[in-house]
Enzyme design. Structure first.
Site, mmCIF file in Angstrom:
data_model
loop_
_atom_site.group_PDB
_atom_site.id
_atom_site.type_symbol
_atom_site.label_atom_id
_atom_site.label_comp_id
_atom_site.label_asym_id
_atom_site.label_seq_id
_atom_site.Cartn_x
_atom_site.Cartn_y
_atom_site.Cartn_z
ATOM 1 N N LYS A 121 -82.810 -50.816 59.831
ATOM 2 C CA LYS A 121 -83.434 -51.354 61.045
ATOM 3 C C LYS A 121 -82.347 -51.416 62.104
ATOM 4 O O LYS A 121 -81.346 -52.132 61.938
ATOM 5 C CB LYS A 121 -84.003 -52.753 60.774
ATOM 6 C CG LYS A 121 -84.537 -53.420 62.023
ATOM 7 C CD LYS A 121 -85.012 -54.838 61.731
ATOM 8 C CE LYS A 121 -85.048 -55.641 63.025
ATOM 9 N NZ LYS A 121 -85.328 -57.058 62.801
ATOM 10 N N GLY A 180 -86.759 -65.597 66.983
ATOM 11 C CA GLY A 180 -86.634 -67.021 66.653
ATOM 12 C C GLY A 180 -87.409 -67.942 67.568
ATOM 13 O O GLY A 180 -87.348 -69.154 67.414
ATOM 14 N N ALA A 228 -90.376 -60.025 65.460
ATOM 15 C CA ALA A 228 -89.838 -61.108 66.292
ATOM 16 C C ALA A 228 -90.900 -61.778 67.146
ATOM 17 O O ALA A 228 -91.728 -61.122 67.771
ATOM 18 C CB ALA A 228 -88.708 -60.620 67.199
ATOM 19 N N GLY A 229 -90.839 -63.079 67.150
ATOM 20 C CA GLY A 229 -91.699 -63.871 68.022
ATOM 21 C C GLY A 229 -92.905 -64.470 67.328
ATOM 22 O O GLY A 229 -93.414 -65.507 67.753
ATOM 23 N N ASN A 271 -89.285 -63.802 60.052
ATOM 24 C CA ASN A 271 -88.243 -64.541 59.346
ATOM 25 C C ASN A 271 -88.304 -66.025 59.700
ATOM 26 O O ASN A 271 -88.625 -66.858 58.863
ATOM 27 C CB ASN A 271 -86.863 -63.955 59.654
ATOM 28 C CG ASN A 271 -85.775 -64.648 58.866
ATOM 29 O OD1 ASN A 271 -85.945 -64.921 57.700
ATOM 30 N ND2 ASN A 271 -84.672 -64.972 59.516
ATOM 31 N N THR A 272 -88.070 -66.313 60.998
ATOM 32 C CA THR A 272 -87.955 -67.720 61.403
ATOM 33 C C THR A 272 -89.182 -68.548 61.018
ATOM 34 O O THR A 272 -89.050 -69.675 60.540
ATOM 35 C CB THR A 272 -87.740 -67.798 62.929
ATOM 36 O OG1 THR A 272 -86.622 -66.991 63.252
ATOM 37 C CG2 THR A 272 -87.480 -69.219 63.389
#
Lengths: 372, 256
Positions: free
Chosen positions: B97, B158, B184-185, B206-207
């Site tokens: 990635k 995040g 993301a987001g 992830n977050t």
């Protein structure tokens, strides 16, 4: 243009009246905002924020977890030389003190590096006293060559250098720079730095910017809290950090909030930075600069560090000795007394117990010759 | 395997990709893998320390997972390329990635450097999944450079802000012909479902999982949401209309 120009404007602010002028409403307004400005920072550092530390802490923790998760990066400083040509009234390495000075040979550096690396740490902060004569750039570079065998990230804390010198070190594999302004108040700075090149306020103030220009991946700055009014010093350090962030977006700017600690001499600081004050400073830093690293040193006592890790801190030192060769040899004269003497495994276990993950490695040196 | 996602010669049954950062301990990772049902996991090479038995994140990743090493920390195409090569040399496979980020405040990707890195690494045989700001021209260039999929951000890393770039992601889904993996987001399962309903090929998170009060519960919630969103996409969502449409039409008699 450098931060010096901004500082000359900022230092004209009527701080004494300003601190009295902020009220609970200003603090609440700052807390409600996502992107804080200079006024908000002042409000959060003012006495009016004192009763709002818990609200500040809740928000600071949310921001920190969202951006950094539950991880805390560990590193340790490694002192390789304590020769210093300056007379600073608050430091044991000051040239006026008569003690046997030490400078590690490259063999000793290697021994020390191996001992530190065996604890699992992969981030190292190489420190020298401030002496171009005794620990010149060439010596630092030689040490870096040795350290690269053991560490995946190398930062330096040495006397201010030129952009070209910083660049030379970046090419050699140094990726981070730590440099404390010590005092942002120019008058106090002149008083406390009695002799030596460190008297040149501006040369020091502009050094972190030269580091950014030279391509260091991270630059860590701060004021030594206790040498002047802490609210004003914390404000200036945070404004300095934001200045660097605005101009060098690819460089990670971090802040350290070191408090004055006992040393060889008898100088007593003017400003007493209480635990509450330090908490307020860390929280204001986090709210003002949500993505900045915040580094916590072993100047703080163990129990206090265990609490602070929940309030915005992202980097901690562990297994620290502030003596040249302190990890393997007899050591020398400590630069200052540390308060948290716990070993790396002890800090690691404390973090796990606190629901946090210690990170020993968070980078790979990519400087040209490091492809392994 | 029905409705598999094909990337880099692999057929994946789960369309939920997960990360390894931000957890309170690495030992949570295998549990999250299981709860999420994910088959692809991204790892920042900069965090990998093969010499450390205890703290090496790779030791916590179940062997059936496809590793997606990322170039987190890279500021330039050259750095990303070097990190990718190091990852492959370290035995982490040939998926990568690409993350090239020059903005430490919002962590927004640098599309130009990302395209450059993709060109180099795809030519070297990597399965390249570039993280990008959703921009059609950049996505088409990434496609032409050999990207196996593109990974547009829904919102800054995040931030848990959701699909702020929804319109642009929709355009990428329609126009690029590549699998679009929203990265993301995404902070809520409903947002993951929304991305999947739009036709995204997968989502990477992830977050939202790592910082949840109960990461395993959240991993399971995302697993369900991604599956539901995908199923809805395949089933074909009803058209959205401005006015109500009566289920018993008044003029139905005319067709009799």
């Amino acid at each position: 243009m450098s931060f010096y120009e901004s500082l000359m404007t900022l230092e004209r602010l009527p701080f004494k009246e300003l601190w009295k002028g902020y009220g609970a409403e200003d603090v609440r307004r700052a807390l409600a905002k996502e992107k804080l400005d200079e006024e908000d920072l002042l409000a959060l550092l003012s006495p009016a924020a004192g009763p709002h530390l818990e609200e500040m802490a809740q928000k600071a923790q949310r921001i920190t977890r969202s951006h950094f998760g539950h991880v805390v990066q560990l590193f340790t400083p490694m002192y390789v030389a304590d020769y210093c040509v300056n007379h600073c009234t608050y430091c044991s390495f000051s040239s006026i003190y008569d003690f046997p000075r030490k400078k590690l040979t490259l063999e000793e550096v290697e021994k020390e590096a191996a001992a530190i690396a065996s604890t699992g740490l992969r981030h190292i902060l190489l420190l020298t006293g401030e002496s171009r004569r005794d620990s010149p750039v060439g010596y630092v570079k030689d040490c870096v060559k040795v350290l690269r065998k053991y560490f995946s990230s190398i930062s330096i804390e040495v006397n201010p250098l030129s952009a070209e010198e910083y660049q030379e070190l970046a090419h050699a594999g140094v990726d981070g720079l730590t440099l404390f302004q010590e005092v942002y108040d120019r008058e106090t700075y002149a008083k406390l730095h009695v002799k030596g090149p460190k008297r040149n306020f501006r040369a020091r103030l502009d050094a972190p910017e030269r580091g950014c220009q030279a391509g260091f991946r991270s630059v860590n700055i701060g004021a030594l809290l206790g040498l002047h009014d802490w609210r004003q010093e914390a404000f200036m350090a945070a404004m300095h950090a934001r200045y660097l962030q605005d101009r060098y977006p690819s460089c990670e700017i971090s802040l350290s909030p070191p408090r004055f600690r006992p040393y060889l001499g008898s100088f007593n600081p003017e400003s007493d930075v209480t635990d509450r004050a330090l908490v307020q400073i860390i929280l204001a830093y986090r709210l003002f600069l949500p993505r900045s690293g915040i580094t916590l040193s072993t100047r703080e006592p163990a129990e206090f560090r265990d609490r602070l890790v929940h309030l915005g801190v992202t980097k901690m030192s562990a297994g620290v000795s502030t003596e040249v060769g302190g990890h393997t040899g007899d050591g020398g004269t400590p630069q200052f007394e540390i308060s948290d003497s716990r070993s790396v495994p002890e800090i690691r276990d404390m973090l796990y117990r606190s629901g946090l993950q210690p990170v020993f490695k968070d980078w790979d040196i990519l400087a040209e010759s490091s492809i392994r | 395997m029905k409705d598999a996602l094909h990337i880099g010669g692999k057929a994946l049954s789960s369309r939920l990709f997960i990360g390894t950062g931000k957890y309170s301990r690495n030992t949570l990772i295998p549990e999250v893998v299981e709860a999420s049902g994910s088959e692809v996991i991204t790892v920042a090479l900069r965090r990998v320390d093969p010499s450390s038995r205890e703290e090496n994140v790779l030791n916590h990743i179940p062997p059936h997972m496809t590793l997606l090493p990322n170039t987190s920390g890279a500021r330039t195409a050259e750095e990303a390329v070097r990190i990718a090569r190091l990852a492959r040399a370290a035995g982490m496979g040939n998926w990568v990635k690409i993350e090239v980020i020059n903005d430490q405040r919002y962590l927004l990707p640098d599309n130009l450097e990302t395209i450059r890195a993709t060109e180099i690494l795809a030519a070297e045989g990597f399965v390249v999944l570039p993280y990008m700001s959703p921009d059609l021209s950049a996505a088409l260039r990434l496609r032409d450079a050999g990207a196996a999929a593109v990974m547009p951000l829904g919102a800054p890393i995040g931030s848990n802000r959701g699909l702020r770039t929804k319109e642009l992601i929709g355009i990428l889904i329609e126009e690029t012909g590549l699998p679009i993996i929203v990265d993301a987001g995404i902070g809520r399962p409903s947002e993951a479902a929304e991305a999947m309903e739009m036709g995204a090929a997968a989502v990477l998170l992830n977050t939202a999982i790592a910082t949840a009060r109960d990461p395993l519960g959240m991993a399971e919630a995302f697993r369900g949401a991604v599956a539901a969103g995908r199923q809805a996409y395949l089933a074909g969502l009803g058209a959205v209309r401005q006015e109500a449409e009566a289920s018993s039409p008044l003029t139905g008699f005319l067709s009799v």
